[in-house]
Structures are given as C-alpha cells and as structure tokens.
Design a protein around this motif. Structure first.
Motif, PDB file in Angstrom:
ATOM      1  N   LEU A 198      -3.921   0.562  -2.587  1.00 20.47           N
ATOM      2  CA  LEU A 198      -3.343  -0.718  -2.980  1.00 20.47           C
ATOM      3  C   LEU A 198      -2.516  -0.556  -4.247  1.00 20.47           C
ATOM      4  O   LEU A 198      -3.025  -0.043  -5.257  1.00 20.47           O
ATOM      5  N   TRP A 232      -6.392 -11.788  -1.160  1.00 21.61           N
ATOM      6  CA  TRP A 232      -6.740 -11.388   0.199  1.00 21.61           C
ATOM      7  C   TRP A 232      -6.017 -10.072   0.427  1.00 21.61           C
ATOM      8  O   TRP A 232      -4.890 -10.015   0.927  1.00 21.61           O
ATOM      9  N   ASP A 233      -6.677  -8.966   0.050  1.00 17.65           N
ATOM     10  CA  ASP A 233      -6.075  -7.639   0.141  1.00 17.65           C
ATOM     11  C   ASP A 233      -7.173  -6.596   0.264  1.00 17.65           C
ATOM     12  O   ASP A 233      -8.349  -6.888   0.097  1.00 17.65           O
ATOM     13  N   PHE A 234      -6.770  -5.376   0.573  1.00 18.68           N
ATOM     14  CA  PHE A 234      -7.723  -4.297   0.819  1.00 18.68           C
ATOM     15  C   PHE A 234      -7.720  -3.362  -0.384  1.00 18.68           C
ATOM     16  O   PHE A 234      -6.794  -2.562  -0.544  1.00 18.68           O
ATOM     17  N   ASP A 235      -8.718  -3.487  -1.242  1.00 17.70           N
ATOM     18  CA  ASP A 235      -8.681  -2.735  -2.487  1.00 17.70           C
ATOM     19  C   ASP A 235      -9.465  -1.425  -2.465  1.00 17.70           C
ATOM     20  O   ASP A 235      -9.222  -0.570  -3.326  1.00 17.70           O
ATOM     21  N   GLN A 251      -4.728   3.461  12.438  1.00 19.89           N
ATOM     22  CA  GLN A 251      -3.380   4.024  12.349  1.00 19.89           C
ATOM     23  C   GLN A 251      -3.216   5.068  13.434  1.00 19.89           C
ATOM     24  O   GLN A 251      -3.816   6.148  13.356  1.00 19.89           O
ATOM     25  N   TRP A 307      -4.353  -3.904  11.532  1.00 20.58           N
ATOM     26  CA  TRP A 307      -5.634  -4.565  11.297  1.00 20.58           C
ATOM     27  C   TRP A 307      -6.378  -4.689  12.627  1.00 20.58           C
ATOM     28  O   TRP A 307      -5.774  -5.056  13.640  1.00 20.58           O
ATOM     29  N   TYR A 310       0.840  -1.185   0.000  1.00 20.32           N
ATOM     30  CA  TYR A 310       0.000   0.000   0.000  1.00 20.32           C
ATOM     31  C   TYR A 310       0.882   1.244   0.000  1.00 20.32           C
ATOM     32  O   TYR A 310       1.886   1.310   0.702  1.00 20.32           O
ATOM     33  N   VAL A 317      -9.274  -1.041   9.844  1.00 17.12           N
ATOM     34  CA  VAL A 317      -7.830  -0.890  10.029  1.00 17.12           C
ATOM     35  C   VAL A 317      -7.609   0.447  10.715  1.00 17.12           C
ATOM     36  O   VAL A 317      -8.289   1.423  10.400  1.00 17.12           O
ATOM     37  N   ARG A 362     -11.690 -10.844  -1.734  1.00 13.94           N
ATOM     38  CA  ARG A 362     -11.489 -12.286  -1.597  1.00 13.94           C
ATOM     39  C   ARG A 362     -11.768 -12.999  -2.915  1.00 13.94           C
ATOM     40  O   ARG A 362     -12.255 -14.128  -2.937  1.00 13.94           O
ATOM     41  N   TYR A 421      -9.927   3.358   9.587  1.00 17.29           N
ATOM     42  CA  TYR A 421     -10.346   3.210   8.199  1.00 17.29           C
ATOM     43  C   TYR A 421     -11.201   1.964   8.055  1.00 17.29           C
ATOM     44  O   TYR A 421     -10.893   0.915   8.656  1.00 17.29           O
ATOM     45  N   LEU A 479       0.061   1.030  10.039  1.00 21.82           N
ATOM     46  CA  LEU A 479      -1.280   0.487   9.939  1.00 21.82           C
ATOM     47  C   LEU A 479      -1.426  -0.756  10.807  1.00 21.82           C
ATOM     48  O   LEU A 479      -0.469  -1.527  10.973  1.00 21.82           O
ATOM     49  N   TRP A 488     -10.748   1.738   0.230  1.00 23.15           N
ATOM     50  CA  TRP A 488     -10.601   2.305   1.563  1.00 23.15           C
ATOM     51  C   TRP A 488     -11.472   3.548   1.699  1.00 23.15           C
ATOM     52  O   TRP A 488     -11.664   4.289   0.734  1.00 23.15           O
ATOM     53  N   GLY A 489     -11.946   3.781   2.907  1.00 25.59           N
ATOM     54  CA  GLY A 489     -12.574   5.057   3.204  1.00 25.59           C
ATOM     55  C   GLY A 489     -11.512   6.100   3.497  1.00 25.59           C
ATOM     56  O   GLY A 489     -10.309   5.813   3.489  1.00 25.59           O
ATOM     57  N   GLN A 490     -11.963   7.304   3.818  1.00 22.90           N
ATOM     58  CA  GLN A 490     -11.033   8.410   4.086  1.00 22.90           C
ATOM     59  C   GLN A 490     -10.547   8.413   5.526  1.00 22.90           C
ATOM     60  O   GLN A 490      -9.598   9.113   5.848  1.00 22.90           O
TER      61      GLN A 490
END
Lengths: 111, 120
Positions: free
Chosen positions: A48, B105-108, B39, B47, A38, B37, B100, B94, B45, B110-112
């Motif tokens: 991403l 398996w990833d975060f494609d 921060q 999870w 990321y 997630v 999936r 976030y 970051l 995101w919110g702000q």
C-alpha cells in the motif's frame, strides 16, 4: 465487474515526475473516497502506498501523492528514483455488491 | 509486527478442491475484515472474497457457490475453501487485512501469496 482503467505503461527519467491515471465510474472511483494505490515488484506481494485518495501510510516517501477528480484518480511520483520501477495498481471500493475493483495495473519504467 | 502467511496452494486438476490457509500474527483475524485477492500469471489483481469482523461474507460473482471463506478464531487463521476449480482460477492467492479505520477501506497488510495451478 469491469476493472478500473489504467495506462499499461508510463516512464520517466530519474528526478522527473510521472502521473498514473485510474478511470472508473460514479459507482466506484467517483462515488467513494476509498481509492488506494499499491506498488508491486515482480514476484512480491503488493504494498500500500496511498489510501483514502491522498493519504500516505507511515514509511511511504512524500514523493508519492494521490488525488481524484470526478471518476478519475491519479498517483503522482515526483523525484523519480530507480527503486520506483514497479507495477502500480489502483483500487476502489464499489459498494456493497461489487465491493472492491482494481485497475489493470501500470508498469513504471525509470529510464 | 503483523504477519500473514498463506499456505495450501498447489497443482490441482479441474473440478478438484483445495483449502488455502492464512495464519495471522500481530493482528486478530476475528476483529478485522479479512480479504482474499488473487493474481493470475502475468495479470492484474482481482478481489475474491471478504470476511467481515461481524461474520458476513461476500464473494466475487465468478466464485460464488464454489469458494467458501471461513475463519478459526482459536487458530487466528483465515481460510478459503475452493471447490469445483477451473483453469481460470489459476493464480497467486493473497490474504490481506482490510483496514476499516475512520475513512478507510484499503488493504494495508498482505501475505506473501500461495500459487494455485489448475491444470490437467
């Protein structure tokens, strides 16, 4: 759970290539092909840039590439541009108890 | 176009509660794995929690028993109820879609993000 290990900072000049490493264990990076990377600009949400070790989402320049060897994954950015200056985080699936673990982040400076 | 919009952050005293919301458009929350997630200021970051499309929920150890992830299918919204808040929960939170798809398996998306500050 322990974070994946990344260098705190890397730098390169425009046009050069840089590689950011991400070291984990056989329980995360080494055990699954679910490593993602990321890009994050200050004050912004992560974006991403690499998934499944070496695949690029639509719209991400092919200057970005990923690889993995054993318990270490790598992100390589070739042909550095000023706009690549950002923080980069690796992430790996770590099984059905820990789920996801991130690296500590690497600040990329374009000189 | 997918949009995730988080709200509900703010300043809260230790021991207090907050509920974060993540309103989705362009995707159906109930059909996806949806994740929180966080921060911490100046940090990396982390999870926090995931809500599987099938209904299972999971949490990082440090929030188990204090945070509850839920969803409202009629509102297409994901929530994070945060109770017994601690100073160390201070972070931007976030929400993200966990992709999936085959071999993924990833975060494609995101919110702000929404900032939660726990302080007396």
């Amino acid at each position: 759970q322990s974070a994946l290990t990344q260098p705190r900072s890397v730098s390169g000049s425009p046009g050069q290539s840089v590689t950011i490493s991400c070291t984990g264990s056989s329980s995360d990076v080494g055990g699954y092909n679910y490593v993602s990377w990321y890009q994050q600009y200050p004050g912004k949400a992560p974006k991403l840039v690499i998934y499944s070790v070496n695949k690029r989402p639509s719209g991400v320049p092919d200057r970005f590439s990923g690889s993995k060897s054993g318990n270490t994954a790598s992100l390589t950015i070739s042909g550095l541009q000023a706009e690549d200056e950002a923080d980069y985080y690796c992430c790996s699936y770590a099984g059905s108890y820990i789920f996801e673990v991130f690296g500590g982040g690497t600040k990329l400076t374009v000189l | 176009e997918v949009q995730l919009v988080e709200t509900g952050g703010g300043l809260i005293q230790p021991g207090g509660s907050l509920r974060l919301s993540c309103a989705a458009s362009g995707l159906t929350v109930s059909s996806n794995y949806m994740t929180w997630v966080r921060q911490a200021p100046g940090k990396g970051l982390e999870w926090v929690s995931v809500f599987y499309s099938g209904g299972a929920t999971y949490y990082i150890d440090s929030v188990k028993g204090r945070f509850t992830i839920s969803r409202d299918n009629s509102k297409n919204t994901l929530y994070l109820q945060m109770d017994s808040l601690r100073v160390e929960d201070t972070a931007v939170y976030y929400c993200a879609r966990t992709n999936r798809g085959t071999g993924r398996w990833d975060f494609d998306f995101w919110g702000q993000g929404t900032l939660v500050t726990v302080s007396s």
